[in-house]
Write an enzyme that holds these catalytic residues in place. Structure first.
Site, PDB file in Angstrom:
ATOM      1  N   ARG A 192      28.726  32.708  16.266  1.00  0.00           N
ATOM      2  CA  ARG A 192      27.495  33.474  16.435  1.00  0.00           C
ATOM      3  C   ARG A 192      27.286  33.647  17.933  1.00  0.00           C
ATOM      4  O   ARG A 192      27.711  32.811  18.737  1.00  0.00           O
ATOM      5  CB  ARG A 192      26.297  32.728  15.848  1.00  0.00           C
ATOM      6  CG  ARG A 192      26.382  32.470  14.348  1.00  0.00           C
ATOM      7  CD  ARG A 192      25.190  31.655  13.870  1.00  0.00           C
ATOM      8  NE  ARG A 192      25.206  31.461  12.420  1.00  0.00           N
ATOM      9  CZ  ARG A 192      25.720  30.397  11.811  1.00  0.00           C
ATOM     10  NH1 ARG A 192      26.250  29.411  12.523  1.00  0.00           N
ATOM     11  NH2 ARG A 192      25.705  30.299  10.494  1.00  0.00           N
ATOM     12  N   LYS A 228      23.630  26.554  12.910  1.00  0.00           N
ATOM     13  CA  LYS A 228      22.290  26.582  12.316  1.00  0.00           C
ATOM     14  C   LYS A 228      22.003  25.260  11.627  1.00  0.00           C
ATOM     15  O   LYS A 228      22.882  24.663  11.008  1.00  0.00           O
ATOM     16  CB  LYS A 228      22.192  27.725  11.298  1.00  0.00           C
ATOM     17  CG  LYS A 228      22.049  29.105  11.932  1.00  0.00           C
ATOM     18  CD  LYS A 228      21.797  30.153  10.871  1.00  0.00           C
ATOM     19  CE  LYS A 228      21.581  31.520  11.501  1.00  0.00           C
ATOM     20  NZ  LYS A 228      21.354  32.555  10.474  1.00  0.00           N
ATOM     21  N   HIS A 254      27.605  40.941  16.699  1.00  0.00           N
ATOM     22  CA  HIS A 254      27.653  40.201  15.439  1.00  0.00           C
ATOM     23  C   HIS A 254      28.750  40.739  14.525  1.00  0.00           C
ATOM     24  O   HIS A 254      29.328  40.004  13.726  1.00  0.00           O
ATOM     25  CB  HIS A 254      26.292  40.277  14.738  1.00  0.00           C
ATOM     26  CG  HIS A 254      26.033  39.121  13.826  1.00  0.00           C
ATOM     27  ND1 HIS A 254      26.097  37.805  14.250  1.00  0.00           N
ATOM     28  CD2 HIS A 254      25.727  39.069  12.507  1.00  0.00           C
ATOM     29  CE1 HIS A 254      25.830  36.998  13.229  1.00  0.00           C
ATOM     30  NE2 HIS A 254      25.602  37.742  12.158  1.00  0.00           N
ATOM     31  N   ARG A 268      32.000  38.911  14.666  1.00  0.00           N
ATOM     32  CA  ARG A 268      32.074  37.710  13.810  1.00  0.00           C
ATOM     33  C   ARG A 268      32.434  38.100  12.369  1.00  0.00           C
ATOM     34  O   ARG A 268      33.256  37.450  11.732  1.00  0.00           O
ATOM     35  CB  ARG A 268      30.735  36.989  13.884  1.00  0.00           C
ATOM     36  CG  ARG A 268      30.583  35.769  12.987  1.00  0.00           C
ATOM     37  CD  ARG A 268      29.316  35.021  13.384  1.00  0.00           C
ATOM     38  NE  ARG A 268      28.632  34.361  12.289  1.00  0.00           N
ATOM     39  CZ  ARG A 268      28.883  33.130  11.866  1.00  0.00           C
ATOM     40  NH1 ARG A 268      29.843  32.420  12.430  1.00  0.00           N
ATOM     41  NH2 ARG A 268      28.190  32.601  10.873  1.00  0.00           N
ATOM     42  N   HIS A 301      28.881  28.590   7.147  1.00  0.00           N
ATOM     43  CA  HIS A 301      27.976  29.062   6.092  1.00  0.00           C
ATOM     44  C   HIS A 301      27.702  27.952   5.090  1.00  0.00           C
ATOM     45  O   HIS A 301      28.617  27.247   4.665  1.00  0.00           O
ATOM     46  CB  HIS A 301      28.599  30.246   5.337  1.00  0.00           C
ATOM     47  CG  HIS A 301      28.542  31.527   6.087  1.00  0.00           C
ATOM     48  ND1 HIS A 301      29.376  32.591   5.825  1.00  0.00           N
ATOM     49  CD2 HIS A 301      27.740  31.936   7.113  1.00  0.00           C
ATOM     50  CE1 HIS A 301      29.094  33.589   6.653  1.00  0.00           C
ATOM     51  NE2 HIS A 301      28.112  33.212   7.433  1.00  0.00           N
ATOM     52  N   TYR A 359      29.655  38.508   4.132  1.00  0.00           N
ATOM     53  CA  TYR A 359      30.153  38.675   5.500  1.00  0.00           C
ATOM     54  C   TYR A 359      31.483  39.407   5.522  1.00  0.00           C
ATOM     55  O   TYR A 359      31.724  40.255   6.354  1.00  0.00           O
ATOM     56  CB  TYR A 359      30.346  37.289   6.127  1.00  0.00           C
ATOM     57  CG  TYR A 359      29.403  37.003   7.252  1.00  0.00           C
ATOM     58  CD1 TYR A 359      28.047  36.811   6.990  1.00  0.00           C
ATOM     59  CD2 TYR A 359      29.841  36.917   8.556  1.00  0.00           C
ATOM     60  CE1 TYR A 359      27.173  36.534   8.005  1.00  0.00           C
ATOM     61  CE2 TYR A 359      28.965  36.641   9.575  1.00  0.00           C
ATOM     62  CZ  TYR A 359      27.633  36.455   9.299  1.00  0.00           C
ATOM     63  OH  TYR A 359      26.774  36.200  10.318  1.00  0.00           O
TER      64      TYR A 359
END
Length: 306
Positions: free
Chosen positions: A159, A182, A250, A253, A276, A285
């Site tokens: 990211r 995250k 983005h 990615r 993820h 994605y």
């Protein structure tokens, strides 16, 4: 005006989100804005400051009024769904703490919206972006910096916040990078040779001193590089190459994931590399269709190989 009790409750809930769920500062800021906006609306709607007792008495009609008001502020369905999710989470926590029935809030349905699937670049376009990035600045170290950042996005599936969050401690970059993603989740990602070379080239000519705790990527004036600068240079690059507006940092990615899958990569392994929590997110994605997913599954499953 939000009551002191409601403000304290909001701060308590936010503290719990950070401590128990590892929510990032950006996520917490969004939660705080969303719930504070909801509480402010209820104060105005009822014509009085909303203490905890009043919050426990909010009705389905009150919730519909808030949603109608929010939609009237040019807030799209996706953003409204996010706001409602934050409010529900706050209410779930508050009802457990205060002992009231939160059904009026929790039963409200989020508006439907069309989920936009990411659009990865072709392998050729991704390579062209990285090559052309270097031409966007006449300052050699800035050109090398921009190329290094975007090479990490594409080469490692990072990211943009993860790439810009790297410190001088990663130098010299080896075969892997330890990334905190995250929710403070840690993962190990392999670093391909072109990404190692791009970062090494930038680090060698960067005019600012790199420390173990300081940023790896610097802005032109010596502070930490921000995401907007990366977005701008990619915008200039895609305009030069005639690529669509979906060619963003983005998207690099997304491209990393899709190109790995198309080369025969395992979907679960790609999920780990991207950080993820859900395989369905990885599926979105990579833009992989159900037939491709079943093909991967059949190849991996013991009975599918029979």
């Amino acid at each position: 005006m939000i009551s002191a009790a409601a403000r304290d409750a909001l701060q308590g809930w936010l503290a719990g989100q950070k401590a128990l769920k590892g929510a990032s500062d950006n996520t917490l800021d969004a939660y705080a804005r969303d719930v504070a906006g909801f509480l402010a609306f209820m104060t105005e709607h009822h014509g009085q400051t909303q203490g905890l007792g009043a919050l426990a008495r909010i009705t389905t009609a009150d919730m519909r009024a808030w949603m109608a008001f929010t939609r009237g502020q040019d807030i799209g369905p996706r953003s409204l769904a996010r706001k409602l999710s934050a409010v529900k989470s706050f209410y779930r926590w508050l009802s457990e703490r205060e002992g009231f029935e939160p059904t009026a809030v929790l039963s409200i349905r989020a508006p439907k919206f069309q989920r936009k699937l990411p659009r990865p670049l072709s392998p050729e376009a991704a390579s062209e972006v990285i090559e052309t990035l270097e031409m966007q600045s006449l300052t050699p170290w800035i050109a090398a910096r921009d190329q290094a950042v975007v090479t990490l996005l594409y080469g490692c599936g990072l990211r943009i916040s993860e790439a810009l969050g790297l410190t001088g401690a990663v130098l010299p970059i080896g075969d892997t990078l330890r990334i905190i993603g995250k929710g403070n989740k840690e993962r190990l990602v392999p670093v391909i040779a072109p990404a190692r070379a791009a970062v090494a080239r930038y680090a060698q000519i960067c005019p600012y001193d790199m420390t173990r705790t300081g940023p790896l990527f610097f802005g032109a004036r010596g502070g930490a590089l921000g995401p907007r600068a990366v977005q701008k240079v990619v915008e200039r690059t895609r305009a030069q190459l005639g690529l669509p507006a979906t060619a963003t940092p983005h998207a690099m990615r997304h491209s990393f994931a899709t190109h790995l899958l198309n080369a025969g990569g395992d979907l679960r392994a790609i999920q780990e590399l991207l950080g993820h929590a859900s395989l369905s997110t990885t599926q979105a994605y990579t833009g992989v269709d159900t037939a491709r997913l079943m093909e991967v599954y059949a190849r991996a499953h013991p009975q599918g190989r029979g």
